[in-house]
Design a protein around this motif. Sequence first.
Motif, PDB file in Angstrom:
ATOM      1  N   MET A   1      17.096  10.906  -7.119  1.00  0.00           N
ATOM      2  CA  MET A   1      15.840  10.231  -7.366  1.00  0.00           C
ATOM      3  C   MET A   1      15.591  10.253  -8.876  1.00  0.00           C
ATOM      4  N   ASP A   2      15.442   9.068  -9.451  1.00  0.00           N
ATOM      5  CA  ASP A   2      15.254   8.975 -10.893  1.00  0.00           C
ATOM      6  C   ASP A   2      13.801   8.825 -11.303  1.00  0.00           C
ATOM      7  N   GLY A   3      12.939   8.536 -10.364  1.00  0.00           N
ATOM      8  CA  GLY A   3      11.533   8.354 -10.680  1.00  0.00           C
ATOM      9  C   GLY A   3      10.777   7.885  -9.463  1.00  0.00           C
ATOM     10  N   ALA A   4       9.522   7.480  -9.678  1.00  0.00           N
ATOM     11  CA  ALA A   4       8.675   7.005  -8.588  1.00  0.00           C
ATOM     12  C   ALA A   4       7.843   5.836  -9.077  1.00  0.00           C
ATOM     13  N   TRP A   5       7.392   5.043  -8.113  1.00  0.00           N
ATOM     14  CA  TRP A   5       6.587   3.866  -8.415  1.00  0.00           C
ATOM     15  C   TRP A   5       5.522   3.727  -7.351  1.00  0.00           C
ATOM     16  N   TRP A   6       4.303   3.420  -7.777  1.00  0.00           N
ATOM     17  CA  TRP A   6       3.167   3.253  -6.868  1.00  0.00           C
ATOM     18  C   TRP A   6       2.634   1.836  -7.026  1.00  0.00           C
ATOM     19  N   PRO A   7       3.158   0.883  -6.256  1.00  0.00           N
ATOM     20  CA  PRO A   7       2.702  -0.509  -6.375  1.00  0.00           C
ATOM     21  C   PRO A   7       1.311  -0.689  -5.767  1.00  0.00           C
ATOM     22  N   TYR A   8       0.671  -1.792  -6.111  1.00  0.00           N
ATOM     23  CA  TYR A   8      -0.633  -2.134  -5.552  1.00  0.00           C
ATOM     24  C   TYR A   8      -0.539  -2.650  -4.129  1.00  0.00           C
ATOM     25  N   SER A   9       0.571  -3.307  -3.803  1.00  0.00           N
ATOM     26  CA  SER A   9       0.695  -3.938  -2.495  1.00  0.00           C
ATOM     27  C   SER A   9       2.156  -3.935  -2.076  1.00  0.00           C
ATOM     28  N   ARG A  10       2.410  -4.506  -0.918  1.00  0.00           N
ATOM     29  CA  ARG A  10       3.783  -4.661  -0.439  1.00  0.00           C
ATOM     30  C   ARG A  10       4.263  -6.101  -0.610  1.00  0.00           C
ATOM     31  N   ASP A  11       3.612  -6.840  -1.503  1.00  0.00           N
ATOM     32  CA  ASP A  11       3.992  -8.215  -1.803  1.00  0.00           C
ATOM     33  C   ASP A  11       5.017  -8.179  -2.933  1.00  0.00           C
ATOM     34  N   ALA A  12       6.282  -8.312  -2.575  1.00  0.00           N
ATOM     35  CA  ALA A  12       7.360  -8.176  -3.551  1.00  0.00           C
ATOM     36  C   ALA A  12       7.294  -9.218  -4.654  1.00  0.00           C
ATOM     37  N   ALA A  13       6.867 -10.430  -4.338  1.00  0.00           N
ATOM     38  CA  ALA A  13       6.800 -11.493  -5.347  1.00  0.00           C
ATOM     39  C   ALA A  13       5.791 -11.163  -6.438  1.00  0.00           C
ATOM     40  N   VAL A  14       4.775 -10.394  -6.114  1.00  0.00           N
ATOM     41  CA  VAL A  14       3.760  -9.998  -7.089  1.00  0.00           C
ATOM     42  C   VAL A  14       4.173  -8.718  -7.816  1.00  0.00           C
ATOM     43  N   GLU A  15       4.647  -7.739  -7.080  1.00  0.00           N
ATOM     44  CA  GLU A  15       4.898  -6.406  -7.641  1.00  0.00           C
ATOM     45  C   GLU A  15       6.202  -6.263  -8.416  1.00  0.00           C
ATOM     46  N   LEU A  16       7.281  -6.872  -7.949  1.00  0.00           N
ATOM     47  CA  LEU A  16       8.584  -6.654  -8.590  1.00  0.00           C
ATOM     48  C   LEU A  16       8.671  -7.156 -10.029  1.00  0.00           C
ATOM     49  N   PRO A  17       8.097  -8.316 -10.380  1.00  0.00           N
ATOM     50  CA  PRO A  17       8.165  -8.715 -11.793  1.00  0.00           C
ATOM     51  C   PRO A  17       7.504  -7.703 -12.727  1.00  0.00           C
ATOM     52  N   ARG A  18       6.411  -7.126 -12.292  1.00  0.00           N
ATOM     53  CA  ARG A  18       5.722  -6.108 -13.114  1.00  0.00           C
ATOM     54  C   ARG A  18       6.585  -4.861 -13.277  1.00  0.00           C
ATOM     55  N   LEU A  19       7.197  -4.438 -12.183  1.00  0.00           N
ATOM     56  CA  LEU A  19       8.058  -3.257 -12.250  1.00  0.00           C
ATOM     57  C   LEU A  19       9.236  -3.510 -13.180  1.00  0.00           C
ATOM     58  N   ILE A  20       9.895  -4.644 -13.027  1.00  0.00           N
ATOM     59  CA  ILE A  20      11.058  -4.963 -13.858  1.00  0.00           C
ATOM     60  C   ILE A  20      10.672  -4.997 -15.335  1.00  0.00           C
TER      61      ILE A  20
END
Length: 154
Positions: A1-20
Motif C-alpha cells: 500500500m503506497d497511500g490512501a485516497w478519500w474521494p467525494y463520490s463513487r463517480d469515476a468520471a468526476v473523481e479520477l481526473p482530480r486524483l490523477i
Amino acid sequence: MDGAWWPYSRDAAVELPRLIAAVDRLLDRVTLRIGVYGDAWRNIPRRVPARGRQVRVGWFRHTDPRVLTLVFASGEPVVLLVIPAETAAGAAEATLKRIVQDAAGLTIDAILTLAQPPAGRAPRATADDPARWENEGGAVTGQAQPHRPHGRQP
C-alpha cells in the motif's frame, strides 16, 4: 500500500481526473493508466483528461475493490487504498494518518477497520463549501487546507 485516497463520490468520471492531477503533481510523474475495481465505481470512462493527454482507465472484477492502481510512464505502479466516500470524517482522517505513519505489516482489513463509520457520522464538506478540495478530489474538514493522497512517496 503506497497511500490512501478519500474521494467525494463513487463517480469515476468526476473523481479520477482530480486524483490523477494531484498524483502527477505531487510525485512529479506522468500517469498513463489507472486500474479500478469495476463494481466499486459508477460512470467509469474509458479515458480521463489529464494535462494535455488522455489517461486510460481499466476496470476489473478480479482485483481488490478497496484499492486502485496508478501506472506511470516510468517507475513502479502506485497502489492506493480507497476510503469509501461515505466514511465519516473522523474515521477517514484516522485512516489517512495511519497510512502516513506507515501501514507496513497491516492488512487492508486492519487499515479499513479504522474507517468504520461511528453511530453519529460527521457531515462532509459539500460541493459549495469553501473548504472543498476542488483541484484534487478529496475532502477537507475543519480548516481550509489541501487534502492530498497520503503515503510513502517513491
